[in-house]
Motif scaffolding. Structure first.
Motif, mmCIF file in Angstrom:
data_model
loop_
_atom_site.group_PDB
_atom_site.id
_atom_site.type_symbol
_atom_site.label_atom_id
_atom_site.label_comp_id
_atom_site.label_asym_id
_atom_site.label_seq_id
_atom_site.Cartn_x
_atom_site.Cartn_y
_atom_site.Cartn_z
ATOM 1 N N GLU A 18 26.636 21.961 0.586
ATOM 2 C CA GLU A 18 27.040 20.763 -0.143
ATOM 3 C C GLU A 18 26.134 20.531 -1.352
ATOM 4 O O GLU A 18 26.610 20.149 -2.428
ATOM 5 N N SER B 149 30.652 12.041 -2.861
ATOM 6 C CA SER B 149 31.131 12.644 -1.615
ATOM 7 C C SER B 149 30.143 13.685 -1.106
ATOM 8 O O SER B 149 29.881 13.767 0.106
ATOM 9 N N ARG B 150 29.580 14.485 -2.005
ATOM 10 C CA ARG B 150 28.585 15.482 -1.600
ATOM 11 C C ARG B 150 27.354 14.793 -1.001
ATOM 12 O O ARG B 150 26.794 15.258 0.002
ATOM 13 N N ARG B 151 26.939 13.724 -1.627
ATOM 14 C CA ARG B 151 25.764 13.007 -1.121
ATOM 15 C C ARG B 151 26.026 12.451 0.274
ATOM 16 O O ARG B 151 25.169 12.555 1.176
ATOM 17 N N ILE C 86 20.828 13.835 -5.917
ATOM 18 C CA ILE C 86 22.197 13.459 -6.268
ATOM 19 C C ILE C 86 22.259 11.984 -6.662
ATOM 20 O O ILE C 86 22.999 11.608 -7.583
ATOM 21 N N ASP D 277 33.130 13.120 -6.670
ATOM 22 C CA ASP D 277 32.754 14.345 -5.976
ATOM 23 C C ASP D 277 31.255 14.359 -5.685
ATOM 24 O O ASP D 277 30.834 14.750 -4.584
ATOM 25 N N THR E 222 28.981 20.634 -9.626
ATOM 26 C CA THR E 222 29.559 19.379 -10.115
ATOM 27 C C THR E 222 28.655 18.738 -11.157
ATOM 28 O O THR E 222 29.136 18.170 -12.146
ATOM 29 N N HIS F 74 27.114 23.027 -4.059
ATOM 30 C CA HIS F 74 28.323 22.586 -4.756
ATOM 31 C C HIS F 74 28.036 21.392 -5.664
ATOM 32 O O HIS F 74 28.647 21.257 -6.732
ATOM 33 N N SER F 75 27.115 20.540 -5.252
ATOM 34 C CA SER F 75 26.775 19.381 -6.093
ATOM 35 C C SER F 75 26.150 19.822 -7.398
ATOM 36 O O SER F 75 26.287 19.145 -8.421
ATOM 37 N N SER G 200 28.176 13.605 2.452
ATOM 38 C CA SER G 200 28.281 14.730 3.387
ATOM 39 C C SER G 200 26.899 15.238 3.775
ATOM 40 O O SER G 200 26.657 15.569 4.945
ATOM 41 N N ILE G 201 25.993 15.297 2.808
ATOM 42 C CA ILE G 201 24.623 15.726 3.111
ATOM 43 C C ILE G 201 23.974 14.746 4.089
ATOM 44 O O ILE G 201 23.302 15.156 5.048
#
Length: 491
Positions: free
Chosen positions: A253, A320-322, A369, A317, A260, A256-257, A324-325
């Motif tokens: 994640e 969302s990554r933050r 993030i 996005d 992004t 991917h961040s 999810s982490i």
């Protein structure tokens, strides 16, 4: 000169996303069975005859053992083979452990030299550290080959002899580095030492820099100095697999961040350029915009509206990554606690090597993030303000144009009314004047007398007097009508 290794083994923990529902509930993942294909490739390289038969994945299971074994409780597939090494057949053994973890597949694969049976007095036959190269043909255990969605962790284990146990820390680190050199024999694929410590009472070395996600290869070298370490490893194998699953999800994640972040940074620069370009095109005077400028601003508004949607998607996005982490970091922490409970470990001892990832990296990732969002969110606000400003300019200018057009329409309408009234007035004047003259002319009855030669009489012919009085009457009537209508117009 290579160092001797005792019962070296390779443990692979790989994870791959196999389903993600789209708006129609369908699966939209490329190569969902990638892990099983890679496992079959590894089996083929080592001439492993056992077959990995799998149950289909479950729709609602959080965790499900996929092996379709001979017995209901067969979750691990034992594997045995031989490796041609230095003109001899080296026996290898291990297991494969396929499972479903929510929307992902997990593969635990172990292959290495067998341990001797306990309490039979048989000594372990050492092998050169170069055997690790033979255990990784064509880099089949490296992420460059497997390429699973959520990445992987590889553990290289070996037992330490009594003599090796008496060596200092420098020897152990050199031995771990030698294991890495043999296992990842290409220097470009060889990860750097990241940190070292103790786990379950034995030294462990971690390789791979998280700060280089594009070339990240996570490999642990675990040198067993105490038989209890191996026992705890085997007993806690499934918990460690879960731990590595959440660890790799956190790292994926974050990786991917970063992609992004790059897209958001480019979008932010484009937004700044777009706003600057738009306002530089505005006229410096307060005059009404011409049609070309107004058309240009409307086009820029459409482009900014498009950029707003795309930019907002990038910020969502990142958020969302933050999240999810944060979720997977909490799951990692939960598994750590289960490991502590299972082995009655002290919170600050023996497991700190694993706990450091949660304490340090997970926190840093989330803060990074959050900092990115702090940098990019003003860009969204700037874009919204620019759109509001330009929309206000366009609306004000459009209102001015509408007001001017309305005034012009009123003026044109009034001119048309005035022109119609003047025509009507002219018709009235002529009509009344001519009508009055005709009426006066008809009142005379002597116009039928014959005409006499000129200067034969002192009196004018009645026709002449009739014409004179009718013209005079017409003029007077016309003047009277003109005066009356003019007074009415002024009124």
């Amino acid at each position: 000169m290579t160092t001797k290794l005792y019962a070296p083994k390779v443990y692979l923990f790989a994870f791959h996303l196999f389903k993600t529902p789209d708006v129609d509930g369908n699966v939209s993942i490329k190569d969902p069975d990638l892990l099983w294909d890679k496992c079959h490739d590894i089996f083929a390289k080592f001439h492993i005859k056992e077959q990995l038969n799998l149950h289909p994945p479950q729709t609602h299971n959080d965790r499900f053992d996929l092996l379709d074994g001979a017995k209901p409780n067969d979750f691990f597939l034992p594997i045995h083979t031989e490796l041609s090494y230095k003109n001899a057949d080296l026996k290898l053994e291990g297991f494969a452990y396929p499972l479903q973890l929510y929307d992902s597949y997990g593969l635990g694969l172990n292959l290495g030299c067998p341990d001797p049976p306990l309490n039979n007095g048989q000594k372990i036959q050492p092998v050169d550290s170069s055997v690790l190269e033979a255990l990784n043909p064509d880099y089949c255990f490296l992420p460059d080959t497997i390429q699973s969605y959520f990445g992987q962790t590889v553990i290289l284990t070996a037992l330490l002899s009594d003599n090796q146990k008496r060596q200092g820390d420098k020897f152990l680190e050199d031995l771990a580095n030698e294991c890495i050199r043999e296992f990842a024999y290409d220097p470009h694929k060889r990860p750097e030492l990241y940190r070292k410590g103790q786990l379950f009472g034995s030294p462990i070395f971690e390789y791979g820099l998280i700060t280089t996600p594009d070339t990240y290869r996570h490999i642990l070298v675990w040198l067993f100095s105490d038989p209890v370490t191996d026992t705890k490893f085997q007993e806690g194998y499934q918990l460690l697999l879960d731990l590595f699953f959440y660890r790799n999800k956190v790292i994926t994640e974050f990786r991917h961040s970063r992609d992004t972040y790059t897209d958001a940074y480019q979008a932010y620069k484009h937004i700044q350029h777009l706003i600057r370009q738009t306002f530089n095109q505005l006229p410096q005077t307060t005059d009404t915009l011409d049609e070309e400028s107004l058309k240009y601003l409307k086009g820029q508004l459409k482009e900014m509206a498009k950029q707003t949607v795309e930019y907002s998607d990038l910020l969502r996005d990142l958020e969302s990554r933050r999240n999810s982490i944060a979720i997977n970091a909490d799951n990692y922490k939960t598994k750590l606690q289960l490991i502590r409970n299972k082995f009655t470990l002290d919170k600050d001892k023996d497991i700190s090597f694993l706990a450091s990832f949660y304490r340090e990296n997970c926190q840093v990732f989330q803060e990074q993030i959050q900092g990115d969002l702090g940098y990019f969110v003003p860009g969204a606000n700037l874009l919204e303000k620019a759109i509001s400003s330009i929309r206000g300019i366009v609306e004000i200018d459009q209102a001015q144009r509408d007001r001017i057009r309305e005034d012009q329409d009123k003026t044109r309408e009034q001119e048309e009314k005035d022109r119609d009234y003047r025509l009507e007035r002219t018709i009235q004047v002529l009509g009344i004047g001519l009508g009055t003259g005709g009426l006066v002319a008809s009142s005379f009855n002597h116009i039928d007398k014959p005409l006499l030669p000129p200067f034969s009489t002192n009196k004018p012919h009645p026709v002449i007097s009739t014409f004179f009085w009718s013209v005079l009457a017409a003029l007077l009537a016309g003047l009277a009508t003109w005066w009356i209508t003019k007074k009415k117009t002024k009124t």
